[in-house]
Design a protein around this motif. Structure first.
Motif, mmCIF file in Angstrom:
data_model
loop_
_atom_site.group_PDB
_atom_site.id
_atom_site.type_symbol
_atom_site.label_atom_id
_atom_site.label_comp_id
_atom_site.label_asym_id
_atom_site.label_seq_id
_atom_site.Cartn_x
_atom_site.Cartn_y
_atom_site.Cartn_z
ATOM 1 N N UNK A 1 9.901 -34.756 -18.892
ATOM 2 C CA UNK A 1 9.198 -34.823 -17.613
ATOM 3 C C UNK A 1 7.812 -35.411 -17.813
ATOM 4 N N UNK B 1 14.115 -25.859 -13.480
ATOM 5 C CA UNK B 1 12.867 -25.136 -13.265
ATOM 6 C C UNK B 1 11.794 -25.573 -14.257
ATOM 7 N N UNK B 2 12.203 -25.943 -15.459
ATOM 8 C CA UNK B 2 11.225 -26.422 -16.441
ATOM 9 C C UNK B 2 10.636 -27.767 -15.997
ATOM 10 N N UNK B 3 11.497 -28.648 -15.497
ATOM 11 C CA UNK B 3 11.013 -29.949 -15.025
ATOM 12 C C UNK B 3 10.020 -29.744 -13.875
ATOM 13 N N UNK C 1 19.881 -24.327 -14.512
ATOM 14 C CA UNK C 1 18.781 -23.738 -13.770
ATOM 15 C C UNK C 1 17.484 -23.777 -14.581
ATOM 16 N N UNK C 2 17.589 -23.494 -15.876
ATOM 17 C CA UNK C 2 16.416 -23.506 -16.745
ATOM 18 C C UNK C 2 15.823 -24.911 -16.831
ATOM 19 N N UNK C 3 16.703 -25.890 -16.958
ATOM 20 C CA UNK C 3 16.262 -27.277 -17.093
ATOM 21 C C UNK C 3 15.559 -27.734 -15.808
ATOM 22 N N UNK D 1 22.029 -14.860 -18.286
ATOM 23 C CA UNK D 1 23.432 -14.952 -18.695
ATOM 24 C C UNK D 1 23.795 -13.681 -19.473
ATOM 25 N N UNK E 1 18.316 -33.617 -23.028
ATOM 26 C CA UNK E 1 17.363 -33.565 -21.916
ATOM 27 C C UNK E 1 16.360 -34.720 -21.952
ATOM 28 N N UNK F 1 8.198 -27.027 -13.279
ATOM 29 C CA UNK F 1 6.984 -26.374 -13.777
ATOM 30 C C UNK F 1 6.077 -27.379 -14.481
ATOM 31 N N UNK G 1 11.317 -20.098 -16.116
ATOM 32 C CA UNK G 1 10.651 -21.314 -16.612
ATOM 33 C C UNK G 1 9.468 -21.723 -15.727
ATOM 34 N N UNK G 2 9.502 -21.358 -14.448
ATOM 35 C CA UNK G 2 8.387 -21.676 -13.556
ATOM 36 C C UNK G 2 7.075 -21.053 -14.015
ATOM 37 N N UNK H 1 12.696 -29.870 -24.605
ATOM 38 C CA UNK H 1 12.970 -31.296 -24.435
ATOM 39 C C UNK H 1 12.840 -31.724 -22.982
ATOM 40 N N UNK H 2 13.162 -30.832 -22.058
ATOM 41 C CA UNK H 2 12.997 -31.162 -20.635
ATOM 42 C C UNK H 2 11.521 -31.299 -20.283
ATOM 43 N N UNK I 1 23.325 -21.411 -16.085
ATOM 44 C CA UNK I 1 22.117 -20.837 -16.667
ATOM 45 C C UNK I 1 21.249 -21.958 -17.227
ATOM 46 N N UNK I 2 21.856 -22.797 -18.059
ATOM 47 C CA UNK I 2 21.126 -23.915 -18.666
ATOM 48 C C UNK I 2 20.620 -24.881 -17.588
ATOM 49 N N UNK J 1 6.363 -20.627 -17.268
ATOM 50 C CA UNK J 1 6.267 -20.978 -18.689
ATOM 51 C C UNK J 1 4.839 -21.324 -19.098
ATOM 52 N N UNK J 2 4.125 -22.019 -18.212
ATOM 53 C CA UNK J 2 2.801 -22.508 -18.587
ATOM 54 C C UNK J 2 1.686 -21.689 -17.951
ATOM 55 N N UNK K 1 26.135 -18.376 -14.162
ATOM 56 C CA UNK K 1 25.346 -18.243 -15.391
ATOM 57 C C UNK K 1 26.224 -18.145 -16.638
ATOM 58 N N UNK L 1 14.810 -26.481 -22.935
ATOM 59 C CA UNK L 1 13.584 -26.289 -22.158
ATOM 60 C C UNK L 1 12.452 -27.148 -22.736
#
Lengths: 314, 314
Positions: free
Chosen positions: B222, A217-219, A213-215, B171, A194, A221, B194-195, B217-218, A210-211, B197-198, A129, B215
């Motif tokens: 997607x 997980x956002x995709x 993982x966020x990217x 982090x 992204x 979600x 992020x999971x 932009x990802x 860290x970034x 997030x919505x 992270x 986040x």
């Protein structure tokens, strides 16, 4: 079981034998009565639950399943280890029992992502992270070798994941590492937003854990939010009900195309051995993909290529 | 034009008059011959292109459109400024001409996201790529006030965006700010993955501007990847062609539900005035939403509430 039956692989299941045998019986798996039995069981009652501290495997749980599985690789009794459990625990067990490649400070989680031109590799997608510029340089070099050897990409293009594609963009870490990448990394093409993640513009995408993982997980979600909306919408009007049925398969095909579990697991790149982490919510298909990916990595000369590339450093 | 015709708002267009008048003619907009004309034009030849350095507006381009628009707000001639141009330039012009609220170190970009229970606010979504813990505390406090006053959320739940929901996750920045949030921020509910997030679990989601931007932009990338796949798939088989037609509207409705441009623009929270940045690829509908959001913010007592909350600090 599918990896054994259809994939023709040899698999050793490490865990609670009784539970595993029950599951195998449910799948009507029958053991052969000779030495060619491809499916083995290594019995151990200990395992690490998701909410436990991964470092517990070092002292309190010497027989944790993830440890025993790594030991099989360390002893040469298995070519690779695959786990859908705690990725931090696999990383710690891997470092402890397989060791880290000389010249690599921190192994990274390298995740294949679906892209328009096939697959690209995102690393680090969760192991570290907080990163120093030097770590990102190592991720880039390991990623290139993986892309070349495993993905068959002749001259991999390497990018830094950033908030803009221009050279000055990024947080402090990215701005610091950018000029170093320019000088030291073959095939470095600059920053990647992204927005271009799935466009196939780069083969190896480097960021801190860290970034990354966020990217990831956002995709995921976003994909599952769309899936939920689609499912709910089917009940709204007769026309859209018919539409959903007709579209159904195509839609799930589309999600599959954009779902990384279809590609396989993520490799812990930088260990002296093949260790693959599968998604915690993997179904049989995703597990089989992860197992076959591990087999492909073990059968390739990935480890030799990594060894050679980093040998000059030490 | 829609904001004027259908929304009943007064809009001043700041930019190249000739180009604006041509566009208005194309839309068959006719100016009224009296003082109640709701649409004005402030002519200026200067503007900041996306590839230019935003700080150029301070010296080289004193008549850049984004500057003049902020001046109208500073002079009380407009209630809010909306721009779909360079968000960095709007931030600099806003800081320079409107000023930053006393007690706020760094204004943040606050972006409303669609969530299962309505809307939640993500900030910072791009203004400050490197943040100190104190900035995140201010983002949290400003976000709460926005959620209360503009989104009508009585007791907003505030979360830190992190790679895991457990307290120790994140982090260095997130781990540092977590205990401070616990002590200082009312309604703090901990880390949010992020999971989630919505899923509507938080009303205000706080992160640094680098992570927030990645986040956002990802999620967009997607969504548009799925849209592209859907469009391409329509041509593949007769059944899926029919399915796509039947589903078409529903699918676009779904994307609209998950598309932040439908909600409006992002507010630059922390300036002494209402400044809203719309997505660079906004269509007419998205611009109208951004303009109406700016109007709502200007008509609310958001500025007074922010002033009051931070006044005690200085």
């Amino acid at each position: 079981v599918e990896s054994v039956r259809k994939g023709g692989l040899r698999v050793n299941l490490v865990g609670q034998a009784q539970a595993l045998e029950q599951e195998l019986a449910r799948l009507r798996y029958t053991f052969r009565e000779n030495h060619s039995e491809p499916l083995g069981i290594t019995d151990t009652p200990e395992f690490l639950a998701m909410e436990e501290s991964p470092s517990a495997i070092l002292r309190e749980k010497p027989r944790a399943s993830v440890r025993l599985a790594c030991e099989l690789v360390a002893q040469g009794k298995a070519g690779a280890v695959v786990s859908a459990g705690h990725s931090g625990a696999l990383m710690i067990a891997g470092k402890h029992l397989l060791g880290t490649l000389p010249g690599v400070d921190r192994p990274a989680i390298a995740t294949p992502l679906p892209s328009r031109r096939g697959v690209c590799l995102l690393l680090d997608s969760g192991a570290n992270v907080d990163c120093k510029p030097g770590y990102l340089l190592q991720f880039a070099r390991m990623g290139r070798i993986y892309a070349r050897v495993v993905l068959g990409c002749e001259s991999p293009r390497v990018a830094l994941l950033s908030n803009g594609s221009e050279p000055g963009k990024g947080n402090e870490l990215i701005r610091q590492v950018y000029p170093l990448m320019e000088r030291q990394i073959e095939g470095f093409i600059g920053n990647l937003e992204p927005g271009d993640l799935f466009r196939g513009r780069a083969d190896v995408i480097v960021c801190d854990g860290f970034v990354g993982n966020m990217v990831l997980k956002t995709a995921e979600a976003t994909g599952s939010q769309l899936r939920r909306y689609f499912r709910d919408a089917g009940g709204r009007s007769p026309l859209s009900w018919i539409g959903t049925r007709l579209m159904g398969n195509m839609f799930f095909q589309m999600l599959r195309h954009t779902d990384r579990s279809e590609i396989g697991g993520s490799m812990l790149l930088g260990l002296k051995g093949v260790a693959v982490v599968a998604h915690g919510s993997s179904n049989a298909r995703a597990m089989r993909n992860a197992i076959e990916m591990a087999q492909r990595c073990a059968a390739s000369n990935l480890m030799e290529a990594l060894d050679e590339a980093f040998a000059g450093e030490v």
